[in-house]
Design an enzyme around this catalytic site. Structure first.
Site, PDB file in Angstrom:
ATOM      1  N   LYS A  75      41.675  35.140  41.236  1.00 53.11           N
ATOM      2  CA  LYS A  75      42.555  35.777  40.337  1.00 53.11           C
ATOM      3  C   LYS A  75      41.985  36.664  40.000  1.00 53.11           C
ATOM      4  O   LYS A  75      40.407  37.233  38.908  1.00 53.11           O
ATOM      5  CB  LYS A  75      43.449  34.867  39.865  1.00 53.11           C
ATOM      6  CG  LYS A  75      44.974  34.263  40.534  1.00 53.11           C
ATOM      7  CD  LYS A  75      44.910  34.787  41.587  1.00 53.11           C
ATOM      8  CE  LYS A  75      46.364  35.764  40.963  1.00 53.11           C
ATOM      9  NZ  LYS A  75      46.357  36.808  42.490  1.00 53.11           N
ATOM     10  N   TYR A  94      40.684  38.489  44.035  1.00 51.81           N
ATOM     11  CA  TYR A  94      42.038  39.486  44.730  1.00 51.81           C
ATOM     12  C   TYR A  94      41.993  40.384  43.011  1.00 51.81           C
ATOM     13  O   TYR A  94      42.151  40.008  41.991  1.00 51.81           O
ATOM     14  CB  TYR A  94      42.259  38.487  44.817  1.00 51.81           C
ATOM     15  CG  TYR A  94      42.852  37.732  45.871  1.00 51.81           C
ATOM     16  CD1 TYR A  94      43.591  38.334  47.220  1.00 51.81           C
ATOM     17  CD2 TYR A  94      42.629  36.075  45.858  1.00 51.81           C
ATOM     18  CE1 TYR A  94      42.952  37.378  47.904  1.00 51.81           C
ATOM     19  CE2 TYR A  94      42.446  36.033  47.014  1.00 51.81           C
ATOM     20  CZ  TYR A  94      42.737  36.048  47.649  1.00 51.81           C
ATOM     21  OH  TYR A  94      43.528  35.282  49.423  1.00 51.81           O
ATOM     22  N   VAL A 298      56.513  33.430  41.313  1.00 53.92           N
ATOM     23  CA  VAL A 298      54.701  33.093  40.358  1.00 53.92           C
ATOM     24  C   VAL A 298      54.357  33.517  41.465  1.00 53.92           C
ATOM     25  O   VAL A 298      54.131  33.656  42.662  1.00 53.92           O
ATOM     26  CB  VAL A 298      55.212  31.908  40.462  1.00 53.92           C
ATOM     27  CG1 VAL A 298      53.423  30.629  40.424  1.00 53.92           C
ATOM     28  CG2 VAL A 298      55.802  30.293  40.001  1.00 53.92           C
ATOM     29  N   ALA A 299      52.992  34.087  41.085  1.00 55.92           N
ATOM     30  CA  ALA A 299      52.281  35.324  41.025  1.00 55.92           C
ATOM     31  C   ALA A 299      50.913  34.553  42.115  1.00 55.92           C
ATOM     32  O   ALA A 299      50.274  34.756  42.133  1.00 55.92           O
ATOM     33  CB  ALA A 299      51.850  36.351  39.945  1.00 55.92           C
TER      34      ALA A 299
END
Length: 370
Positions: A75, A94, A298-299
């Site tokens: 992330k 990401y 939710v990410a």
């Protein structure tokens, strides 16, 4: 090259950016791999398994960042990690910068070379590093939606497949890409009445063919979505504009017309979300209400199934990690042209048009840079 893999610290993010197989591959090519102690435990990978393939386990997270030429993550860095990014660092992860102005500015100010998984693009416009997580997020979206349709979770108390003599759930999927396709497939498998909205007629024909007509399709327009929402029990938002901010297809006034306790799952939240009222939530606090509807935004959805997600992601990323380490990022981008759109920032300049458009920042040409 010295490569660092820190633990992910986003809320309930259990994935890790490398597996023991990946460590073995990089070490075989002569690279050094430092992994923060315990980084793999959330994915059921022990420090001993990493060490057995040649990784060095480091307890101090600052050392992992400071001593590395390339950082591999899952992330995007969050605020706590900004100060750890140093000039000249190569960051491969990401990013989703179109929805994150603060991180974009930090990457530019700190002169980080940042390559985003989600904007690496093959000549056929497929996204090889986004696809595995899109598949998992799509499968999860329907599973999560079915969970929140239950009355104790705040839903209307409906079983997604209904029962003998009882109607099944009406499920809408906005966007027929990878996320939408897998959401629809799982929905049909669970017995839902599924309709996918898209503007690509070829894609709609494909969905009809592969599902033997069990997945219905409809051309996506404001009016069509507005009408369908009034009857929907579950809505999956899966629209994607690669690297750019997602358009809002479901407005606040549309939500006001929906049935009480309807459930909306916004898988596009990483890129800003495709529902007007969406805002990022976490696994520890996943839902909120808009009018009488329940929103799940939710990410980092795939982080909940970290073992599956870690292996699916690293199966796709590792060949590029090896290329970047072996050749350096510039030569790797010359040789593997699909990496070129992955370059988002370098030396204080922005290189991805979708982010520039979203944040009103000038964009440089990557081909000129190379």
């Amino acid at each position: 090259m010295k490569i660092g893999v820190p633990s992910e610290i986003k809320d309930n993010e259990f994935r890790v950016a490398i597996t023991p197989d990946g460590v073995h591959e990089l070490v075989q090519h002569g690279h050094e791999v430092m992994i923060q102690k315990g980084a793999g435990l959330g994915s059921s990978i022990t420090d001993a398994e990493f060490e057995a393939e040649g990784a060095v386990i480091v307890d101090d997270v600052n050392k992992v960042w400071d001593d590395s030429e390339m950082i591999l993550k899952v992330k995007e860095p969050i605020e706590e990690e900004y100060a750890r990014m140093h000039e000249g660092l190569l960051l491969f992860t990401y990013l989703h910068l179109a929805a994150d102005e603060a991180l974009t500015k930090e990457l530019l100010n700190r002169k980080v070379t940042a390559i985003a998984y989600e904007t690496v693009e093959l000549p056929d416009h497929s996204l090889p590093l986004l696809a595995p997580m899109s598949e998992i997020a799509g499968r999860l979206a329907t599973q999560v939606g079915a969970y929140y349709l239950m009355k104790p979770m705040g839903g209307p108390g409906k079983l997604i497949g209904g029962a003998g003599g009882v109607k099944n759930v009406k499920m809408l999927v906005l966007g027929g890409g990878t996320v939408g396709t897998y959401s629809a497939r799982v929905g049909v498998g669970m017995g839902a009445d599924v309709t996918v909205f898209d503007v690509n007629t070829a894609r709609m024909r494909y969905l009809d063919e592969v599902s033997d007509g069990r997945i219905r399709t409809e051309y996506s327009s404001d009016l069509a979505i507005r009408k369908a929402l009034k009857e929907a029990d579950l809505v999956i938002g899966s629209v994607l504009v690669p690297g750019a901010r997602t358009p809002h297809l479901v407005t606040n006034d549309m939500v006001a017309t929906m049935k009480p306790n309807s459930v909306l799952v916004d898988v596009a939240i990483d890129q800003g979300g495709c529902f007007e009222d969406s805002h990022p939530t976490t696994h520890s606090d996943p839902v909120f209400r808009v009018h009488d509807a329940l929103f799940y935004c939710v990410a980092n959805m795939p982080g909940a199934v970290a073992n599956t997600s870690t292996y699916a992601l690293t199966n796709a990323t590792m060949r590029y990690c090896v290329e970047l380490a072996n050749k350096g990022w510039q030569q790797a981008l010359r040789d593997r042209k699909e990496l070129q759109p992955g370059l988002n920032t370098h030396d204080g300049k922005l290189y991805f048009q979708g982010v520039g458009d979203a944040l009103n920042i000038p964009v440089e040409d990557v081909t000129t840079l190379l």
